[in-house]
Design a protein around this motif. Structure first.
Motif, PDB file in Angstrom:
ATOM      1  N   SER A  51       4.526   1.306   8.014  1.00 53.31           N
ATOM      2  CA  SER A  51       4.150   0.746   9.062  1.00 53.31           C
ATOM      3  C   SER A  51       4.034  -0.679   9.278  1.00 53.31           C
ATOM      4  O   SER A  51       4.328  -0.583  10.665  1.00 53.31           O
ATOM      5  N   ASP A  52       3.899  -1.714   8.912  1.00 52.71           N
ATOM      6  CA  ASP A  52       3.631  -2.831   8.698  1.00 52.71           C
ATOM      7  C   ASP A  52       5.462  -3.980   8.856  1.00 52.71           C
ATOM      8  O   ASP A  52       5.433  -5.211   8.251  1.00 52.71           O
ATOM      9  N   LYS A  84       3.412   5.523  -4.227  1.00 57.06           N
ATOM     10  CA  LYS A  84       3.778   5.893  -3.653  1.00 57.06           C
ATOM     11  C   LYS A  84       4.737   7.515  -3.336  1.00 57.06           C
ATOM     12  O   LYS A  84       5.688   7.412  -2.718  1.00 57.06           O
ATOM     13  N   VAL A 109      12.241   3.743   0.875  1.00 54.89           N
ATOM     14  CA  VAL A 109      12.369   5.510   1.357  1.00 54.89           C
ATOM     15  C   VAL A 109      13.566   6.447   0.370  1.00 54.89           C
ATOM     16  O   VAL A 109      14.496   6.357   1.214  1.00 54.89           O
ATOM     17  N   ASP A 125       0.739  -1.199   0.103  1.00 55.67           N
ATOM     18  CA  ASP A 125      -0.032   0.143  -0.083  1.00 55.67           C
ATOM     19  C   ASP A 125       0.795   1.179   0.231  1.00 55.67           C
ATOM     20  O   ASP A 125       0.172   2.245  -0.105  1.00 55.67           O
ATOM     21  N   ASP A 136       4.828  11.155  -2.006  1.00 55.25           N
ATOM     22  CA  ASP A 136       4.505  11.886  -1.075  1.00 55.25           C
ATOM     23  C   ASP A 136       5.705  13.620  -1.378  1.00 55.25           C
ATOM     24  O   ASP A 136       6.601  14.343  -0.703  1.00 55.25           O
ATOM     25  N   THR A 166       8.207   5.939  -1.290  1.00 57.23           N
ATOM     26  CA  THR A 166       7.994   5.073  -0.951  1.00 57.23           C
ATOM     27  C   THR A 166       7.860   4.166  -2.376  1.00 57.23           C
ATOM     28  O   THR A 166       6.283   4.449  -2.815  1.00 57.23           O
ATOM     29  N   GLU A 196       2.206   2.206   2.307  1.00 59.23           N
ATOM     30  CA  GLU A 196       3.098   2.504   3.986  1.00 59.23           C
ATOM     31  C   GLU A 196       3.757   1.641   4.157  1.00 59.23           C
ATOM     32  O   GLU A 196       4.138   0.068   3.469  1.00 59.23           O
ATOM     33  N   GLU A 225       7.307   0.055  -2.709  1.00 58.68           N
ATOM     34  CA  GLU A 225       6.586  -1.285  -1.775  1.00 58.68           C
ATOM     35  C   GLU A 225       6.688  -2.589  -3.136  1.00 58.68           C
ATOM     36  O   GLU A 225       5.804  -2.333  -4.175  1.00 58.68           O
TER      37      GLU A 225
END
Length: 1017
Positions: free
Chosen positions: A282-283, A413, A342, A278, A415, A422, A280, A424
């Protein structure tokens, strides 16, 4: 010449070349039974000093299950007690182990912390010792058993013991193993440095991909419980309670390539839970971060190249950490390998909507032996800043290319507020050519993290782990080795990245991770052993930049650094390594031309051309051609086919000087071999036809040339540049010597492109300059220019440019001074054996002490063979040196100074030993006071405040104090000595009467110290 970076390759599935080593059900802590050994960055010297082992993977106190054979069902321990032994904690016994290799040997370095050294039995195993088992790569057959120990007990150590219990080293004529073991009773550490030649491991060669089983029992005894009373170590159960090769760990030799030593391997953790693509991360908790690995340029230079975070290409510029830096994580589950990137980037550029020609990530998957390409997969986000487009996935080659093949997936993504992109990415196991993913599975990994900018769109440079596996041709040997296992340390801690050095600064970035928040006030930076002043910038999001600005570094200077920084929880993070200052031109007075004919402006251009010449666009091969005409394959000497009558901008036709065609160019260097074909290249148009090119047969291939000139440089900093197709090397100063300073270069093939480099002119004047130039085939051009303060490029010798002359004399080479570097330091309150570190050649010894006289001779420091004397035998009252059993020597005072002994008061003494000159200089309280015609050989174990390691020889008297001592490799300068004296530690002293004399009927008392009021004296 075809300069394309990307050549589509046919898909090749090479599953057989990726290796999966099923996790043995042995007693080693799961995931820790795999170790990657790098090729030694520098030669290993067996001296018990591990300072040259930088970059080697550190394995500290691996746990194992007890009892033997219990595997996952046992109790994990650091140390297994035996026969009444007791382990009381880390000070009783802990260890740190490193393994490296070279072409002929595997080396083992052990640092064992042990509160008491016990080997009263003088045994290779029955007491403090290290036992090794070598097994085959399948770990089912024992190859060798070798044991190493230091006999004796604490403060009464004996000889080093080497026992070849079994294996190839046991034969009478066999190649032996070697070991040096040093005990430091002060630090309570024992250092083992062991060398196993390849024959002793049962191996024919040592290279990337070679594997063997390794077990070690690090035995311990104590004063009250002597003998083998327990053990720790990786795979200890391979040795104790019977020999069991299945209990060894698997060691893999990593391929040596352009990746920074110590960064060419990665241990990937199992995913902490389900990874959702996604964009992100964080996982990804608990997954180690690999931040900004450096690599050497040019490609193929390996340990000899220049380490870079980013390689500029085709006019691209890297302006620092905000331009492009990256943090990478790799995780896996039973079906997939995941990559999380990142990328910090101040502008997103992919106007071409390309999978590689702009901001993007290219991945190479290679075999476990790093010798076969498995796959090439590319990922990008199309569009530009403010107008991003679609995610682009390109399966360039490999298992995912087939119509029915399982694909890879990616979410990317951008930002724009944080300036971070990022990525993934998910690679199913089949796309890596693997049938399973489990502990011990290995594969090669390379990544090119490409960057373009608004003003320079496209692929204008790259960073990333193993970028050279992808760019300038596909090279699986340039990948890093990934092992599925357990990464070291706590992965949810802040991390350091973007460690970089400029001409006069050192910078790095610290980034928060989760609850681990950077504490800027805690940051410390040590450069070559000295703490320097750090400045912290404002935090941007979760990143804080730190910097040190000081005096300019010398070019290509080795800088040993240590970074210490704590997070808000008080957890200390450290990073250490070696980095080199940039390559730039440093122009000093000894490099000035001896004489110059200022009536002859311009350049001398010499060229060789023969289409049968194959120098491969490599500078070293080109220099060989310039030195002597090359030979054909039949051994005959080739002819120079340069066309003498093609003068171009030269003042006339060329002439053969030796085997080279020589021309005098009175104007500028703006040369292009294809002007006659209507082609123009570079920054300055129109171009001049390159003299002698094309050759007699119309060929542009096999060009090797040199340009000699004398350039008038103003004092200060300036930027110089060369635009070339293909490469060049610009040296300056002592250009007739192979050790001449290289200011800028490009080694390899390319289309017309700029290489710019800084010039630090310390002394204005005219300097000799030599440019080695080459083009293997295709286009051929070269320009020489500077960049003014307005950013404009100006040709050398043009109007407004630096003036150049074509006739002058070159100075003889002068060996540069090597800056002194701190090796060891300490203090002592009584005669004590300390470790001066490994000192060889030039060295400096610094002492600050208060000595009380107690005998006919007093030593400042010494070993069993040599001593530095404060008072030479027999109470001569002079500084000197002693070669025990050979000679007593005295320092001779320089004009106006004294070399008299100084007792009872603090005194700062420095000895600078010049090994080449065979002379040592004595500084007392910062002033050069005397010299001695000899060099000081003290190194390693040395006693301070006395001499001889075991005997009480020439000790300072009771009440003496060595407030501070230090050793340096290299020669401290007079200004550095003065600085050390000025910064000496404060010493409290009640003072002392230093002399009493009767003068003109008066008693004169000389007192040194702080005189306090009293009712009487």
């Amino acid at each position: 010449m075809n300069k394309l970076l990307k050549t589509p390759l046919a898909a090749v599935i090479l599953a057989a070349f990726s290796l999966s080593f099923s996790a043995f059900a042995n007693d080693i802590e799961p995931g820790k039974e795999y170790y990657t050994a790098i090729k030694a960055p520098v030669p290993i010297v067996l001296d018990g000093d591990l300072s040259e082992w930088r970059g080697a993977m550190l394995l500290a106190d691996p746990r194992f299950s007890i009892p033997k054979g219990s595997g996952d069902d046992g109790e994990l321990v650091f140390f297994e007690e035996y026969a009444g032994g007791k382990w009381t904690g880390p000070d009783d016994q802990t260890s740190a182990v490193q393994v490296v290799y070279d072409d002929d040997n595997v080396y083992f370095g052990f640092t064992v912390t042990d509160d008491y050294h016990e080997n009263a039995a003088n045994s290779a195993w029955n007491g403090d010792s290290v036992q090794l088992m070598i097994a085959n790569d399948a770990r089912d057959t024992q190859i060798a058993l070798y044991n190493y120990a230091l006999g004796g007990i604490e403060n009464e150590t004996g000889d080093v013991i080497v026992m070849h219990e079994a294996g190839p080293a046991t034969g009478a004529d066999a190649t032996p193993t070697e070991a040096v073991i040093v005990r430091n009773a002060e630090t309570k550490r024992t250092y083992y440095e062991i060398k196993l030649p390849k024959e002793t491991l049962g191996l024919d060669e040592l290279k990337g991909g070679v594997r063997f089983g390794l077990g070690m029992a690090i035995n311990d005894g104590d004063e009250d419980t002597p003998g083998q009373k327990g053990w720790g170590g990786l795979g200890a159960h391979s040795i104790v309670f019977g020999k069991s090769p299945t209990e060894t760990a698997l060691v893999t030799l990593a391929t040596s390539n352009d990746i920074e030593p110590g960064k060419e391997y990665y241990f990937a953790n199992e995913a902490p839970g389900e990874i959702n693509l996604d964009g992100e991360l964080s996982d990804w908790r608990g997954i180690p971060v690999l931040a900004d690995p450096r690599f050497t340029i040019p490609k193929g230079s390996a340990r000899d190249g220049e380490l870079k975070l980013f390689e500029e290409y085709a006019g691209g510029k890297w302006t620092g950490a905000d331009d492009q830096t990256s943090a990478v994580q790799i995780a896996y589950d039973s079906d997939n390998v995941y990559f999380g990137f990142v990328v910090t980037d101040d502008y997103h550029e992919n106007a071409a909507n390309s999978a590689w020609n702009g901001d993007s990530i290219q991945l190479m998957i290679a075999s476990a032996n790093q010798d076969q390409q498995i796959a090439l997969y590319n990922y990008a986000l199309g569009g530009v800043e403010g107008e991003t487009g679609d995610v682009i996935v390109m399966h360039e080659a490999g298992p995912a290319t087939g119509a029915d093949a399982e694909p890879t997936e990616a979410v990317i993504k951008r930002d724009e507020a944080t300036k971070r992109t990022t990525y993934e990415i998910k690679l199913p196991k089949s796309t890596l050519g693997l049938e399973s993913l489990e502990l011990g599975t290995q594969f090669g990994l390379g990544m090119a993290i490409n960057d373009g900018d608004e003003d320079t769109p496209g692929q204008k440079g790259w960073g990333g782990l193993g970028a050279h596996s992808i760019v300038f041709g596909k090279s699986p040997s340039e990948t890093a080795l990934v092992t599925l296992g357990i990464g070291g340390g706590n992965a949810d801690l802040m991390f350091l990245s973007a460690v970089n050095v400029s001409i006069d600064s050192f910078t790095f970035r610290a980034t928060d991770k989760g609850d681990s928040v950077v504490d800027p006030a805690s940051a410390k930076l040590y450069i070559n052993g000295n703490e320097v002043a750090l400045t912290a910038g404002d935090k941007v999001l979760d990143a804080t930049d730190f910097g040190f600005v000081g005096d300019k570094f010398e070019p290509n200077t080795e800088i040993n650094y240590v970074i210490e920084i704590s997070d808000s929880n008080g957890t200390l993070i450290t990073d250490s390594g070696t980095i080199y200052s940039p390559s730039f031109g440093l122009l000093k007075a000894p490099m000035l031309a001896t004489s110059v004919d200022t009536n002859k402006r311009g350049f001398v251009f010499r060229v060789w051309q023969n289409e049968l010449t194959d120098h491969g666009n490599q500078t070293s091969a080109v220099k060989d051609i310039l030195a002597a005409a090359p030979q054909d394959i039949d051994g005959s000497t080739l002819e120079n086919d340069a066309y003498l009558d093609e003068a171009g901008p030269a003042s006339g036709s060329g002439k053969l000087v030796g085997h080279l065609a020589e021309y005098e160019i009175p104007t500028v260097i703006n040369l292009n071999g294809q002007v006659i074909d209507g082609m123009e290249n570079g920054n300055f148009l129109p171009d001049d036809q390159m003299p002698g090119i094309p050759g007699n047969w119309g060929s542009y291939d096999g060009i090797a040339g040199e340009i000699i000139t004398f350039i008038d440089f103003p004092e200060g900093m300036l930027t110089m540049g060369v635009n070339s197709d293909d490469g060049f090397e610009l040296s300056i100063g002592h250009i007739n010597d192979p050790r001449a300073m290289v200011a800028g270069s490009f080694n390899g093939g390319r289309g017309a492109a700029d290489t710019t480099f800084e010039m630090d002119v310390r002394t204005a004047g005219i300097y000799p300059v030599r440019i080695v130039y080459f083009s293997q085939g295709g286009g051929a051009n070269i320009e020489l220019f500077t960049v003014n303060e307005a950013g404009e490029k100006v040709l050398v010798n043009a109007n407004g440019g630096l003036m150049a002359y074509r006739s002058g004399e070159v100075p003889d080479y002068v060996e540069p001074e090597v800056p002194a570097a701190l090796i060891a330091e300490g203090s002592a309150s009584e005669p004590t054996v300390v470790d001066f570190g490994a000192l060889e050649g030039d060295a400096s010894y610094v002492f600050y002490f208060t000595a009380i006289k107690d005998g006919a001779s007093t030593a400042i420091a010494g070993d069993n063979a040599f001593a530095i004397k404060l008072d030479q035998w027999n109470q001569q009252g002079l500084f000197g040196t002693t070669q025990f059993g050979v000679a007593d020597n005295l320092f001779s005072a320089v004009d106006g100074q004294s070399v008299g002994s100084v007792f009872d008061v603090p005194v700062h003494v420095v000895i600078v030993s010049d090994s080449a000159a065979g002379e040592s200089s004595l500084y007392i309280n910062g002033v050069l006071s005397g010299t001695w015609a000899g060099s000081v050989p003290l190194s390693g174990q040395v006693k301070v405040m006395g001499a001889r390691l075991e005997q009480a020889t020439d000790h300072m008297g009771a009440g003496s104090n060595m407030h501070a001592w230090a050793t340096y490799s290299g020669k401290l300068s007079a200004s550095e000595v003065q600085s050390l004296y000025a910064s000496r530690p404060e010493v409290s002293s009640d003072g002392a009467i230093s002399s009493v004399a009767l003068t003109d009927g008066n008693v004169v008392i000389e007192f040194t110290g702080t005189l306090k009021s009293a009712t009487s004296v």
